[in-house]
Design a protein around this motif. Sequence first.
Motif, PDB file in Angstrom:
ATOM      1  N   ASN A 108       0.842  -1.192   0.000  1.00  0.00           N
ATOM      2  CA  ASN A 108       0.000   0.000   0.000  1.00  0.00           C
ATOM      3  C   ASN A 108       0.881   1.248   0.000  1.00  0.00           C
ATOM      4  N   ALA A 109       1.032   1.862  -1.160  1.00  0.00           N
ATOM      5  CA  ALA A 109       1.969   2.975  -1.314  1.00  0.00           C
ATOM      6  C   ALA A 109       1.562   4.185  -0.472  1.00  0.00           C
ATOM      7  N   GLU A 110       0.278   4.498  -0.450  1.00  0.00           N
ATOM      8  CA  GLU A 110      -0.196   5.688   0.262  1.00  0.00           C
ATOM      9  C   GLU A 110       0.036   5.565   1.761  1.00  0.00           C
ATOM     10  N   GLU A 111      -0.374   4.436   2.335  1.00  0.00           N
ATOM     11  CA  GLU A 111      -0.212   4.242   3.780  1.00  0.00           C
ATOM     12  C   GLU A 111       1.250   4.116   4.159  1.00  0.00           C
ATOM     13  N   LEU A 112       2.018   3.451   3.314  1.00  0.00           N
ATOM     14  CA  LEU A 112       3.444   3.290   3.602  1.00  0.00           C
ATOM     15  C   LEU A 112       4.140   4.646   3.606  1.00  0.00           C
ATOM     16  N   ALA A 143       8.700  11.028  -2.196  1.00  0.00           N
ATOM     17  CA  ALA A 143       9.571  10.264  -3.093  1.00  0.00           C
ATOM     18  C   ALA A 143       9.376   8.768  -2.881  1.00  0.00           C
ATOM     19  N   ILE A 144       9.305   8.349  -1.624  1.00  0.00           N
ATOM     20  CA  ILE A 144       9.112   6.933  -1.317  1.00  0.00           C
ATOM     21  C   ILE A 144       7.754   6.457  -1.825  1.00  0.00           C
ATOM     22  N   ARG A 145       6.722   7.244  -1.569  1.00  0.00           N
ATOM     23  CA  ARG A 145       5.374   6.874  -2.028  1.00  0.00           C
ATOM     24  C   ARG A 145       5.330   6.775  -3.550  1.00  0.00           C
ATOM     25  N   ASN A 146       5.926   7.759  -4.241  1.00  0.00           N
ATOM     26  CA  ASN A 146       5.904   7.748  -5.699  1.00  0.00           C
ATOM     27  C   ASN A 146       6.615   6.524  -6.272  1.00  0.00           C
ATOM     28  N   PHE A 148       6.853   3.548  -4.912  1.00  0.00           N
ATOM     29  CA  PHE A 148       5.991   2.374  -4.771  1.00  0.00           C
ATOM     30  C   PHE A 148       4.828   2.408  -5.754  1.00  0.00           C
ATOM     31  N   TYR A 149       4.288   3.597  -6.020  1.00  0.00           N
ATOM     32  CA  TYR A 149       3.252   3.689  -7.041  1.00  0.00           C
ATOM     33  C   TYR A 149       3.814   3.340  -8.420  1.00  0.00           C
ATOM     34  N   LEU A 150       4.934   3.957  -8.787  1.00  0.00           N
ATOM     35  CA  LEU A 150       5.518   3.739 -10.106  1.00  0.00           C
ATOM     36  C   LEU A 150       6.000   2.309 -10.293  1.00  0.00           C
ATOM     37  N   PHE A 151       6.341   1.636  -9.182  1.00  0.00           N
ATOM     38  CA  PHE A 151       6.821   0.272  -9.292  1.00  0.00           C
ATOM     39  C   PHE A 151       5.737  -0.663  -9.833  1.00  0.00           C
ATOM     40  N   ASN A 152       4.499  -0.264  -9.732  1.00  0.00           N
ATOM     41  CA  ASN A 152       3.404  -1.102 -10.221  1.00  0.00           C
ATOM     42  C   ASN A 152       2.520  -0.350 -11.206  1.00  0.00           C
ATOM     43  N   LYS A 331      -1.492  -4.325 -11.137  1.00  0.00           N
ATOM     44  CA  LYS A 331      -0.936  -2.998 -11.376  1.00  0.00           C
ATOM     45  C   LYS A 331      -1.866  -1.944 -10.784  1.00  0.00           C
ATOM     46  N   TYR A 332      -1.251  -0.814 -10.380  1.00  0.00           N
ATOM     47  CA  TYR A 332      -2.062   0.340 -10.000  1.00  0.00           C
ATOM     48  C   TYR A 332      -2.639   0.942 -11.267  1.00  0.00           C
ATOM     49  N   GLU A 333      -3.902   1.311 -11.200  1.00  0.00           N
ATOM     50  CA  GLU A 333      -4.552   1.917 -12.367  1.00  0.00           C
ATOM     51  C   GLU A 333      -4.442   3.439 -12.268  1.00  0.00           C
TER      52      GLU A 333
END
Length: 333
Positions: A108-112, A143-146, A148-152, A331-333
């Motif tokens: 979970n990119a947002e919570e992380l 940066a960390i959140r982005n 994790f989002y971009l990774f998927n 994947k994240y949409e």
Amino acid sequence: MSIREQLVRSLSMILRLSKSTLQVLLADENGLSIAKVSRSSDIQINPNAINSVSAATYNFSEEIWEDLGILHQRIALAFFEKFCLITIQIDPVILTIAHDFNASWPLNAEELGKIIYQLKVDIDEMFNTDEEGIEDLQAFSTAIRNIFYLFNMGGEIPFMSYLPEEGSASPEVHDQISHILDSVQNPVFARYSIVDQNGLMIDGRDLVEGVGSSISSFSASTIVAFQKLIEESSNLNAGHLLNFVCISGSDAETLYGILASPAGVMNMSDSNGTRQIKSDLALVSLFPLTYGMVPVFCETRNIAYSMINLLGEDQISNRFLESVQNLISVKYE
């Protein structure tokens, strides 16, 4: 609540984000444990071994980033057969998440990102970090959140072989490898190459300008880091190292990745033809994270699949292909 108790609370929050997360640890850059939380699992992993590997992911890649003129490594991800290690540098410590990606992915990119924000606050307070040297908290967690989002994220590329049709190209192995590298469908790589375990580049493509390190130097340095990580993780009980990715960048919008993964085994004979020599090959690449990680993984998979078709079946490379299919299936949409 003491600062140490606050750190453990944040680690516990990360652990609760997914039932497939096995351990969450904080250690210094030398692998000395600061705090740890874990859940019971059939996978037995030694936290000391995890901290040792996590420290190695930064020590081994630091010189590569310096040669490229890209600093501030953010995240390293080492995917093994049983689980992955996600390591995040929060100076002066390293956060490591041991996660069974085969059971659940992505995180979970947002919570992380929110938890990472609070962790950095507590760590800066615990270690009395110089205020002038503290990176903006919001920029760091963003940066960390982005990442994790971009990774998927990104467009999926069809699973295919890049080998030429039989009889349509030179039968020489090196010519076939050249054809494979020329057949990449999308401009996701800044540079990429096939390199043997001793650091010799078999063939490569370079689209980078104005960088001090050449593609051959980059390939050699990356494969050395990959091989050292394989050695460092021998006591981890995680199975073979299938894929190593580290992400760097000066801000949340300008991010680059380095990837190393198996790409088959080349069988050669000595000059007398009396002895067979086996050399493990790897695909290494440098890429902007602009397009997301999914197309990078897809192109990497297609190159590895083509190399297996060319050189013959290879157990570790086959398992790498299986792991990539799992990573890009959600994947994240």
